[in-house]
Design a protein around this motif. Structure first.
Motif, PDB file in Angstrom:
ATOM      1  N   MET A   1      37.383  52.699  44.173  1.00  0.00           N
ATOM      2  CA  MET A   1      36.438  51.745  43.657  1.00  0.00           C
ATOM      3  C   MET A   1      37.219  50.547  43.109  1.00  0.00           C
ATOM      4  SD  MET A   1      33.456  52.458  40.793  1.00  0.00           S
ATOM      5  CE  MET A   1      32.929  53.889  41.681  1.00  0.00           C
ATOM      6  N   PRO A   2      36.918  49.328  43.566  1.00  0.00           N
ATOM      7  CA  PRO A   2      37.641  48.151  43.093  1.00  0.00           C
ATOM      8  C   PRO A   2      37.505  47.946  41.585  1.00  0.00           C
ATOM      9  CG  PRO A   2      36.412  47.626  45.075  1.00  0.00           C
ATOM     10  CD  PRO A   2      35.973  48.991  44.630  1.00  0.00           C
ATOM     11  N   THR A   3      38.535  47.401  40.985  1.00  0.00           N
ATOM     12  CA  THR A   3      38.510  47.017  39.580  1.00  0.00           C
ATOM     13  C   THR A   3      38.357  45.506  39.511  1.00  0.00           C
ATOM     14  OG1 THR A   3      39.924  48.853  38.930  1.00  0.00           O
ATOM     15  CG2 THR A   3      39.788  46.999  37.405  1.00  0.00           C
ATOM     16  N   ILE A   4      37.328  45.062  38.815  1.00  0.00           N
ATOM     17  CA  ILE A   4      37.068  43.634  38.648  1.00  0.00           C
ATOM     18  C   ILE A   4      37.603  43.231  37.275  1.00  0.00           C
ATOM     19  CG2 ILE A   4      35.320  41.815  38.617  1.00  0.00           C
ATOM     20  CD1 ILE A   4      35.378  43.424  41.236  1.00  0.00           C
ATOM     21  N   HIS A   5      38.415  42.203  37.251  1.00  0.00           N
ATOM     22  CA  HIS A   5      38.948  41.658  36.006  1.00  0.00           C
ATOM     23  C   HIS A   5      38.103  40.438  35.642  1.00  0.00           C
ATOM     24  CE1 HIS A   5      42.509  44.273  36.036  1.00  0.00           C
ATOM     25  NE2 HIS A   5      42.321  44.223  37.344  1.00  0.00           N
ATOM     26  N   ILE A   6      37.447  40.512  34.498  1.00  0.00           N
ATOM     27  CA  ILE A   6      36.498  39.485  34.070  1.00  0.00           C
ATOM     28  C   ILE A   6      37.244  38.388  33.306  1.00  0.00           C
ATOM     29  CG2 ILE A   6      34.342  39.056  32.826  1.00  0.00           C
ATOM     30  CD1 ILE A   6      34.039  41.308  34.910  1.00  0.00           C
ATOM     31  N   PRO A   7      37.104  37.121  33.747  1.00  0.00           N
ATOM     32  CA  PRO A   7      37.768  36.047  33.006  1.00  0.00           C
ATOM     33  C   PRO A   7      37.121  35.855  31.627  1.00  0.00           C
ATOM     34  CG  PRO A   7      36.451  35.134  34.794  1.00  0.00           C
ATOM     35  CD  PRO A   7      36.387  36.631  34.921  1.00  0.00           C
ATOM     36  N   LEU A  27      32.997  40.900  48.753  1.00  0.00           N
ATOM     37  CA  LEU A  27      32.856  40.190  47.482  1.00  0.00           C
ATOM     38  C   LEU A  27      31.392  40.110  47.058  1.00  0.00           C
ATOM     39  CD1 LEU A  27      35.358  37.200  47.824  1.00  0.00           C
ATOM     40  CD2 LEU A  27      35.607  39.265  46.435  1.00  0.00           C
ATOM     41  N   GLY A  28      30.504  39.908  48.004  1.00  0.00           N
ATOM     42  CA  GLY A  28      29.073  39.835  47.686  1.00  0.00           C
ATOM     43  C   GLY A  28      28.542  41.143  47.128  1.00  0.00           C
ATOM     44  N   GLU A  29      28.941  42.263  47.731  1.00  0.00           N
ATOM     45  CA  GLU A  29      28.508  43.569  47.228  1.00  0.00           C
ATOM     46  C   GLU A  29      29.060  43.824  45.834  1.00  0.00           C
ATOM     47  OE1 GLU A  29      29.602  46.476  50.164  1.00  0.00           O
ATOM     48  OE2 GLU A  29      28.219  45.641  51.647  1.00  0.00           O
ATOM     49  N   LEU A  30      30.306  43.410  45.596  1.00  0.00           N
ATOM     50  CA  LEU A  30      30.897  43.572  44.273  1.00  0.00           C
ATOM     51  C   LEU A  30      30.157  42.726  43.242  1.00  0.00           C
ATOM     52  CD1 LEU A  30      34.717  43.570  45.067  1.00  0.00           C
ATOM     53  CD2 LEU A  30      33.240  45.541  44.619  1.00  0.00           C
ATOM     54  N   ALA A  31      29.812  41.487  43.602  1.00  0.00           N
ATOM     55  CA  ALA A  31      29.098  40.603  42.679  1.00  0.00           C
ATOM     56  C   ALA A  31      27.726  41.185  42.330  1.00  0.00           C
ATOM     57  CB  ALA A  31      28.953  39.206  43.280  1.00  0.00           C
ATOM     58  N   GLU A  32      27.033  41.739  43.317  1.00  0.00           N
ATOM     59  CA  GLU A  32      25.724  42.350  43.064  1.00  0.00           C
ATOM     60  C   GLU A  32      25.853  43.584  42.188  1.00  0.00           C
ATOM     61  OE1 GLU A  32      23.541  42.973  46.685  1.00  0.00           O
ATOM     62  OE2 GLU A  32      23.816  40.896  47.294  1.00  0.00           O
ATOM     63  N   VAL A  64      42.117  35.128  48.187  1.00  0.00           N
ATOM     64  CA  VAL A  64      41.294  35.443  49.354  1.00  0.00           C
ATOM     65  C   VAL A  64      40.204  34.394  49.504  1.00  0.00           C
ATOM     66  CG1 VAL A  64      41.771  37.924  49.226  1.00  0.00           C
ATOM     67  CG2 VAL A  64      39.760  36.994  48.062  1.00  0.00           C
ATOM     68  N   SER A  65      39.549  34.430  50.644  1.00  0.00           N
ATOM     69  CA  SER A  65      38.447  33.517  50.926  1.00  0.00           C
ATOM     70  C   SER A  65      37.344  33.690  49.893  1.00  0.00           C
ATOM     71  CB  SER A  65      37.894  33.809  52.327  1.00  0.00           C
ATOM     72  OG  SER A  65      36.675  33.128  52.521  1.00  0.00           O
ATOM     73  N   SER A  66      36.632  32.614  49.608  1.00  0.00           N
ATOM     74  CA  SER A  66      35.540  32.684  48.648  1.00  0.00           C
ATOM     75  C   SER A  66      34.204  33.037  49.296  1.00  0.00           C
ATOM     76  CB  SER A  66      35.423  31.370  47.881  1.00  0.00           C
ATOM     77  OG  SER A  66      35.145  30.310  48.770  1.00  0.00           O
ATOM     78  N   ASN A  67      34.208  33.341  50.609  1.00  0.00           N
ATOM     79  CA  ASN A  67      32.979  33.774  51.274  1.00  0.00           C
ATOM     80  C   ASN A  67      32.571  35.140  50.749  1.00  0.00           C
ATOM     81  OD1 ASN A  67      32.762  31.530  52.988  1.00  0.00           O
ATOM     82  ND2 ASN A  67      34.190  32.441  54.434  1.00  0.00           N
ATOM     83  N   LEU A  68      31.282  35.324  50.490  1.00  0.00           N
ATOM     84  CA  LEU A  68      30.817  36.593  49.938  1.00  0.00           C
ATOM     85  C   LEU A  68      30.942  37.748  50.927  1.00  0.00           C
ATOM     86  CD1 LEU A  68      27.719  35.537  47.823  1.00  0.00           C
ATOM     87  CD2 LEU A  68      30.072  35.933  47.091  1.00  0.00           C
ATOM     88  N   ASP A  69      31.124  37.441  52.215  1.00  0.00           N
ATOM     89  CA  ASP A  69      31.300  38.521  53.189  1.00  0.00           C
ATOM     90  C   ASP A  69      32.770  38.921  53.358  1.00  0.00           C
ATOM     91  OD1 ASP A  69      32.144  36.278  54.574  1.00  0.00           O
ATOM     92  OD2 ASP A  69      30.830  36.587  56.285  1.00  0.00           O
ATOM     93  N   ALA A  73      39.501  45.881  49.763  1.00  0.00           N
ATOM     94  CA  ALA A  73      39.926  47.282  49.837  1.00  0.00           C
ATOM     95  C   ALA A  73      39.312  48.070  48.687  1.00  0.00           C
ATOM     96  CB  ALA A  73      41.447  47.369  49.772  1.00  0.00           C
ATOM     97  N   GLU A  74      39.093  49.343  48.925  1.00  0.00           N
ATOM     98  CA  GLU A  74      38.484  50.204  47.919  1.00  0.00           C
ATOM     99  C   GLU A  74      39.321  50.290  46.648  1.00  0.00           C
ATOM    100  OE1 GLU A  74      37.195  54.832  47.444  1.00  0.00           O
ATOM    101  OE2 GLU A  74      36.823  53.869  49.378  1.00  0.00           O
ATOM    102  N   SER A  75      40.620  50.132  46.773  1.00  0.00           N
ATOM    103  CA  SER A  75      41.502  50.244  45.606  1.00  0.00           C
ATOM    104  C   SER A  75      41.934  48.877  45.065  1.00  0.00           C
ATOM    105  CB  SER A  75      42.742  51.056  45.977  1.00  0.00           C
ATOM    106  OG  SER A  75      43.457  50.390  47.006  1.00  0.00           O
ATOM    107  N   ALA A  76      41.251  47.815  45.450  1.00  0.00           N
ATOM    108  CA  ALA A  76      41.674  46.456  45.092  1.00  0.00           C
ATOM    109  C   ALA A  76      41.489  46.150  43.607  1.00  0.00           C
ATOM    110  CB  ALA A  76      40.899  45.433  45.917  1.00  0.00           C
TER     111      ALA A  76
END
Length: 87
Positions: A1-7, A27-32, A64-69, A73-76
């Motif tokens: 599961m990706p870890t998101i670092h919040i600014p 990225l879109g799925e993570l944002a949702e 990485v690209s800023s496109n939501l698609d 990686a699962e471990s990102a």
């Protein structure tokens, strides 16, 4: 599961949390998924089909690209950082 670092500027939406683990393959799925934990954050990091202008996205220290698609990686480790410009 990706870890998101919040600014820091967005931590008012996360109750001060600096990281979150959410499921998603793009990225879109993570944002949702992040918005499911912290309502309103998706609108602050996305605009249309992209990450908002002014934010850069890094996955495992590589921009990485800023496109939501954009696939992730699962471990990102995902970082949203204010974009830096200058000359």
């Amino acid at each position: 599961m990706p870890t998101i670092h919040i600014p820091a500027p967005l931590r008012s939406l996360t109750g001060g949390e600096s990281t979150a683990n959410v499921s998603g393959a793009t990225l879109g799925e993570l944002a949702e998924a992040l918005d499911g934990l912290f309502p309103g954050i998706n609108a602050r990091i996305t605009e249309g089909a992209r990450i908002r202008p002014g934010l850069a996205v890094f996955a495992n220290s590589v921009q990485v690209s800023s496109n939501l698609d954009t696939k992730v990686a699962e471990s990102a480790d995902i970082y949203f950082a204010p974009a830096i410009s200058g000359g």
